[in-house]
Design a protein around this motif. Structure first.
Motif, PDB file in Angstrom:
ATOM      1  N   VAL A 228      56.841  11.598  62.248  1.00 30.53           N
ATOM      2  CA  VAL A 228      58.007  11.113  63.089  1.00 30.53           C
ATOM      3  C   VAL A 228      59.104  10.796  61.467  1.00 30.53           C
ATOM      4  O   VAL A 228      58.622   9.518  61.185  1.00 30.53           O
ATOM      5  CB  VAL A 228      57.268  10.149  63.822  1.00 30.53           C
ATOM      6  CG1 VAL A 228      58.646   9.410  64.475  1.00 30.53           C
ATOM      7  CG2 VAL A 228      56.284  10.592  64.925  1.00 30.53           C
ATOM      8  N   LYS A 240      61.215  18.718  63.442  1.00 22.49           N
ATOM      9  CA  LYS A 240      60.257  18.705  64.615  1.00 22.49           C
ATOM     10  C   LYS A 240      59.034  19.277  64.073  1.00 22.49           C
ATOM     11  O   LYS A 240      59.340  20.392  64.327  1.00 22.49           O
ATOM     12  CB  LYS A 240      60.517  18.186  65.647  1.00 22.49           C
ATOM     13  CG  LYS A 240      58.777  18.186  67.028  1.00 22.49           C
ATOM     14  CD  LYS A 240      59.704  18.426  68.153  1.00 22.49           C
ATOM     15  CE  LYS A 240      58.583  18.308  69.063  1.00 22.49           C
ATOM     16  NZ  LYS A 240      59.074  18.253  70.873  1.00 22.49           N
ATOM     17  N   GLY A 267      52.756  11.379  66.724  1.00 21.74           N
ATOM     18  CA  GLY A 267      53.686  12.389  67.463  1.00 21.74           C
ATOM     19  C   GLY A 267      53.788  12.927  68.871  1.00 21.74           C
ATOM     20  O   GLY A 267      54.097  13.679  69.365  1.00 21.74           O
ATOM     21  N   ARG A 268      52.435  11.971  69.622  1.00 24.93           N
ATOM     22  CA  ARG A 268      52.388  12.265  70.367  1.00 24.93           C
ATOM     23  C   ARG A 268      53.271  12.245  71.611  1.00 24.93           C
ATOM     24  O   ARG A 268      53.371  11.989  72.767  1.00 24.93           O
ATOM     25  CB  ARG A 268      51.185  11.902  71.317  1.00 24.93           C
ATOM     26  CG  ARG A 268      49.397  11.757  70.859  1.00 24.93           C
ATOM     27  CD  ARG A 268      48.882  11.383  71.670  1.00 24.93           C
ATOM     28  NE  ARG A 268      48.104  10.115  71.527  1.00 24.93           N
ATOM     29  CZ  ARG A 268      48.449   9.524  72.362  1.00 24.93           C
ATOM     30  NH1 ARG A 268      48.664   9.910  74.296  1.00 24.93           N
ATOM     31  NH2 ARG A 268      48.284   8.399  73.014  1.00 24.93           N
ATOM     32  N   THR A 269      54.116  11.172  71.427  1.00 24.66           N
ATOM     33  CA  THR A 269      54.932  11.166  72.638  1.00 24.66           C
ATOM     34  C   THR A 269      56.584  12.153  72.671  1.00 24.66           C
ATOM     35  O   THR A 269      57.024  12.174  73.179  1.00 24.66           O
ATOM     36  CB  THR A 269      56.590   9.643  72.199  1.00 24.66           C
ATOM     37  OG1 THR A 269      56.558   9.707  70.869  1.00 24.66           O
ATOM     38  CG2 THR A 269      55.781   7.993  71.333  1.00 24.66           C
ATOM     39  N   ASP A 270      55.955  13.015  71.287  1.00 25.36           N
ATOM     40  CA  ASP A 270      57.238  14.323  71.854  1.00 25.36           C
ATOM     41  C   ASP A 270      56.410  15.272  72.475  1.00 25.36           C
ATOM     42  O   ASP A 270      56.689  16.818  73.087  1.00 25.36           O
ATOM     43  CB  ASP A 270      57.763  15.027  70.352  1.00 25.36           C
ATOM     44  CG  ASP A 270      58.512  14.252  69.774  1.00 25.36           C
ATOM     45  OD1 ASP A 270      59.501  13.052  70.408  1.00 25.36           O
ATOM     46  OD2 ASP A 270      58.665  13.597  67.998  1.00 25.36           O
ATOM     47  N   MET A 271      54.741  15.040  72.954  1.00 26.38           N
ATOM     48  CA  MET A 271      54.158  15.968  73.678  1.00 26.38           C
ATOM     49  C   MET A 271      54.259  16.124  74.949  1.00 26.38           C
ATOM     50  O   MET A 271      53.821  14.427  75.659  1.00 26.38           O
ATOM     51  CB  MET A 271      52.998  16.015  73.255  1.00 26.38           C
ATOM     52  CG  MET A 271      53.344  16.522  71.277  1.00 26.38           C
ATOM     53  SD  MET A 271      51.507  16.394  70.567  1.00 26.38           S
ATOM     54  CE  MET A 271      50.792  17.581  71.328  1.00 26.38           C
ATOM     55  N   SER A 272      54.067  17.056  75.711  1.00 26.78           N
ATOM     56  CA  SER A 272      53.748  16.533  76.849  1.00 26.78           C
ATOM     57  C   SER A 272      52.339  16.924  77.347  1.00 26.78           C
ATOM     58  O   SER A 272      51.628  17.130  76.670  1.00 26.78           O
ATOM     59  CB  SER A 272      54.582  18.365  77.817  1.00 26.78           C
ATOM     60  OG  SER A 272      53.485  18.924  77.229  1.00 26.78           O
ATOM     61  N   THR A 296      55.535   2.266  64.448  1.00 27.23           N
ATOM     62  CA  THR A 296      56.931   4.114  64.945  1.00 27.23           C
ATOM     63  C   THR A 296      56.149   4.176  67.059  1.00 27.23           C
ATOM     64  O   THR A 296      54.897   3.546  67.380  1.00 27.23           O
ATOM     65  CB  THR A 296      56.251   5.598  64.499  1.00 27.23           C
ATOM     66  OG1 THR A 296      54.445   5.835  64.215  1.00 27.23           O
ATOM     67  CG2 THR A 296      56.355   5.692  63.284  1.00 27.23           C
TER      68      THR A 296
END
Length: 332
Positions: A228, A240, A267-272, A296
């Protein structure tokens, strides 16, 4: 396909697995995952920063390094009551492992460490698996943590030995491996993984996985983090991480270490939800829950509960491996 647990992987074998066409790799990983684990179970962990910022290390990705201007305010060690209150909320929300992180280069034998030992003891008594990530440890300090009831210690390799000097100069790769050895000798389970997106090559990722899979014993938990990028750190402009790179890392880790908890971490916040589902299919069976990972952002408990409901997943109970072992001893 190899099916037994082994620690003598060659670099060529790891490269061959990593380079397998992606759908075949995911199928192989999913097959092994089903053989060694309950694929409907995901270990839900919560990570709390109990001492934030002001760290003397120069980890190029970290907003808590004192030398970078990232807007993170330095905070002293939290009071035990605050930590226990947070642990109780995490437990009530479904977490079974509670990890406490302190922005220290290494543990020092002082009053703060004594307070952490008390926190470990009290969280353990709540019936949660308690984990710490406090920097480098001596053998004696690891033993003190074990005696207090520590279940796991997190100390990531971050990247390959070859790329390590590009990311951190304030300690060596050997320092990291030595701390892992101290943790193992103390009888504490090992949580050790890495971060992708640090500017490393595919060879670096392969080398890091090879190091993890050829430790004397596989780590019980392997977090796979996507960088992140944080403004103010040297890596703030890194791109990314592609979701397919995360899937490939998770699937390779699952094939190499079939019985290990493979954690889909930062990094899960950017994953659907669909992208996270691919990671679970590839062998991920652990996540961090709660609004923050140290400093983060992270998906909320509510978002994760909705995802679990949709995918038919359930939280893994605390101390499951120990309970299974005791049951086998009694009934065997």
């Amino acid at each position: 396909m190899q099916t037994e647990i082994r620690t003598n992987w060659t670099l060529e074998e790891v490269k061959s697995i990593y380079d397998t066409p992606l759908l075949e790799l995911v199928f192989n990983a999913a097959t092994l995952h089903r053989k060694y684990n309950d694929t409907a179970e995901v270990q839900v962990c919560t990570l709390l920063s109990i001492k934030t910022g002001g760290c003397s290390e120069d980890c190029a990705y970290c907003p808590q390094a004192a030398r970078y201007n990232t807007g993170v305010n330095v905070q002293a060690l939290m009071k035990k009551e605050e930590v226990l209150s947070y642990a109780q909320k995490a437990k009530d929300a479904g977490s079974t492992r509670f990890c406490m992180g302190a922005a220290w280069r290494e543990v020092r034998d002082n009053r703060d460490f004594d307070r952490v030992l008390e926190m470990v003891k009290d969280v353990n008594e709540m019936g949660m698996e308690v984990c710490c990530t406090l920097g480098m440890l001596t053998e004696e300090q690891a033993k003190k943590l074990a005696d207090a009831g520590l279940y796991a210690y997190n100390h990531n390799l971050d990247t390959s030995k070859e790329h390590y000097g590009e990311i951190i100069t304030t300690r060596t790769y050997e320092d990291r491996l030595e701390t892992l050895d101290h943790v193992r000798k103390a009888g504490v389970t090992v949580c050790c993984g890495g971060i992708i997106g640090l500017g490393e090559t595919h060879e670096d990722r392969i080398n890091m996985l090879h190091t993890l899979a050829t430790l004397p014993e596989h780590p019980e938990s392997v977090p796979i983090n996507a960088l992140v990028p944080i403004a103010g750190t040297p890596l703030e402009h890194n791109h990314k991480v592609d979701v397919w790179d995360m899937v490939r890392m998770i699937a390779t880790a699952r094939v190499l270490m079939p019985a290990t908890m493979v954690r889909l971490s930062a990094g899960r916040t950017d994953m659907s939800t669909a992208e996270q589902a691919l990671c679970f299919m590839a062998g991920a069976n652990s996540i961090f829950a709660g609004d923050k990972l140290l400093t983060t952002p992270n998906p909320s408990f509510e978002e994760d509960n909705a995802m679990f409901s949709l995918l038919g997943l359930k939280p893994r109970e605390a101390f499951k491996a120990e309970k299974q072992y005791l049951s086998e001893m009694v009934n065997g």
